[in-house]
Write a protein that holds these residues in place. Sequence first.
Motif, PDB file in Angstrom:
ATOM      1  N   GLY A 140       0.790  -1.165   0.008  1.00 32.71           N
ATOM      2  CA  GLY A 140       0.020   0.013   0.132  1.00 32.71           C
ATOM      3  C   GLY A 140       0.676   1.287  -0.062  1.00 32.71           C
ATOM      4  O   GLY A 140       0.338   2.260  -0.033  1.00 32.71           O
ATOM      5  N   GLN A 141       2.013   1.080  -0.042  1.00 31.82           N
ATOM      6  CA  GLN A 141       3.044   2.456  -0.187  1.00 31.82           C
ATOM      7  C   GLN A 141       4.122   2.214  -1.591  1.00 31.82           C
ATOM      8  O   GLN A 141       5.275   2.561  -0.992  1.00 31.82           O
ATOM      9  CB  GLN A 141       3.703   2.373   1.337  1.00 31.82           C
ATOM     10  CG  GLN A 141       2.740   2.542   2.402  1.00 31.82           C
ATOM     11  CD  GLN A 141       3.718   2.688   3.809  1.00 31.82           C
ATOM     12  OE1 GLN A 141       4.825   3.122   3.788  1.00 31.82           O
ATOM     13  NE2 GLN A 141       3.001   2.348   4.758  1.00 31.82           N
ATOM     14  N   ALA A 142       3.360   1.906  -2.380  1.00 35.63           N
ATOM     15  CA  ALA A 142       4.368   1.912  -3.681  1.00 35.63           C
ATOM     16  C   ALA A 142       5.000   3.224  -4.161  1.00 35.63           C
ATOM     17  O   ALA A 142       3.998   4.246  -4.030  1.00 35.63           O
ATOM     18  CB  ALA A 142       3.500   1.318  -4.614  1.00 35.63           C
ATOM     19  N   THR A 143       6.069   3.384  -4.090  1.00 32.79           N
ATOM     20  CA  THR A 143       6.673   4.695  -4.737  1.00 32.79           C
ATOM     21  C   THR A 143       7.793   4.119  -6.063  1.00 32.79           C
ATOM     22  O   THR A 143       8.057   3.148  -5.873  1.00 32.79           O
ATOM     23  CB  THR A 143       7.582   5.456  -3.697  1.00 32.79           C
ATOM     24  OG1 THR A 143       8.750   4.563  -3.524  1.00 32.79           O
ATOM     25  CG2 THR A 143       6.644   5.623  -2.274  1.00 32.79           C
ATOM     26  N   VAL A 144       8.142   5.398  -6.732  1.00 30.30           N
ATOM     27  CA  VAL A 144       9.300   4.864  -7.611  1.00 30.30           C
ATOM     28  C   VAL A 144      10.642   5.232  -7.174  1.00 30.30           C
ATOM     29  O   VAL A 144      11.541   5.105  -7.895  1.00 30.30           O
ATOM     30  CB  VAL A 144       9.032   5.432  -8.958  1.00 30.30           C
ATOM     31  CG1 VAL A 144       7.756   4.858  -9.663  1.00 30.30           C
ATOM     32  CG2 VAL A 144       8.932   7.154  -8.908  1.00 30.30           C
ATOM     33  N   GLY A 145      10.497   5.873  -6.109  1.00 34.80           N
ATOM     34  CA  GLY A 145      11.703   6.246  -5.317  1.00 34.80           C
ATOM     35  C   GLY A 145      12.500   7.472  -5.858  1.00 34.80           C
ATOM     36  O   GLY A 145      12.081   8.192  -6.754  1.00 34.80           O
ATOM     37  N   SER A 146      13.814   7.327  -6.020  1.00 35.71           N
ATOM     38  CA  SER A 146      14.779   8.308  -6.596  1.00 35.71           C
ATOM     39  C   SER A 146      14.759   8.120  -8.166  1.00 35.71           C
ATOM     40  O   SER A 146      15.675   8.918  -8.795  1.00 35.71           O
ATOM     41  CB  SER A 146      16.164   8.318  -5.917  1.00 35.71           C
ATOM     42  OG  SER A 146      16.950   7.042  -6.109  1.00 35.71           O
ATOM     43  N   SER A 147      14.085   7.039  -8.627  1.00 40.04           N
ATOM     44  CA  SER A 147      14.195   6.848  -9.906  1.00 40.04           C
ATOM     45  C   SER A 147      14.044   8.090 -10.877  1.00 40.04           C
ATOM     46  O   SER A 147      14.484   8.578 -11.855  1.00 40.04           O
ATOM     47  CB  SER A 147      13.154   5.702 -10.558  1.00 40.04           C
ATOM     48  OG  SER A 147      13.593   4.595 -10.059  1.00 40.04           O
TER      49      SER A 147
END
Length: 213
Positions: A140-147
């Motif tokens: 439930g906490q999906a991110t693409v981060g520093s991409s």
Amino acid sequence: MSFDIIKGLATTFKNIGKKPTTISYPEEERELPARFRGRHVLHRYENDLERCVGCFLCAGACPADAIYIEAEENTEEHRVSPGERYAKVFDVNLLRCIFCGYCEAACPTGAITLEHEYKLAAFYPEDLVYHKEQLLEPVGQATVGSSAVWFDPPPSEAAQPMPQSLHVFDGSQASAAAVGLGNIPTDEPVLLKDVEQDEDRRKFQHHEDREGV
Ligand code: SF4
Ligand code: SF4
């Protein structure tokens, strides 16, 4: 009073009143650049499937041999990632890692990124081998981060001085670090010895000789 003491005191008085360059860590923390590479994070898609498809490309790209993966087949009853496989085991040995970011660059699915977590101390070396359970984003906490901050081209001062203008790579103008030689200077251009492979270079040099470059 010796001259050295006077010199020392002069330095002290010169710096009294100047703003300190140090900070009181851990009460204060510096703001990190967007592209700072700290501890790895494994990402999920919005539907919570894991991005990692267990392809081993990151492990293959890692110059420090810091990534250990065991892949497992997905089944329709037990689907972890959208691909054929997922990483059942994903360990990063942070004692070996040099935080180069090659794993992030090699990953075809954006599954692994290096984020801003740098407080990585432990009493025992085995505690610095981070397992998938520690690296993976919570459900439930999906991110693409520093991409996202790597999508733009890097600033020119960060680019390696590769001899692209010559349309042929001979290694002589590349920085030693870029060809894996640390700061050892290259004595002579690294030319290909194979006649077929070297054809382009010879054509190029012939063109240069005719033009009088
Ligand atoms: S940052 Fe570099 S050294 Fe660390 S795991 Fe990734 S590829 Fe290996
Ligand atoms: S993190 Fe990326 S490169 Fe590494 S195994 Fe998973 S999908 Fe492949």
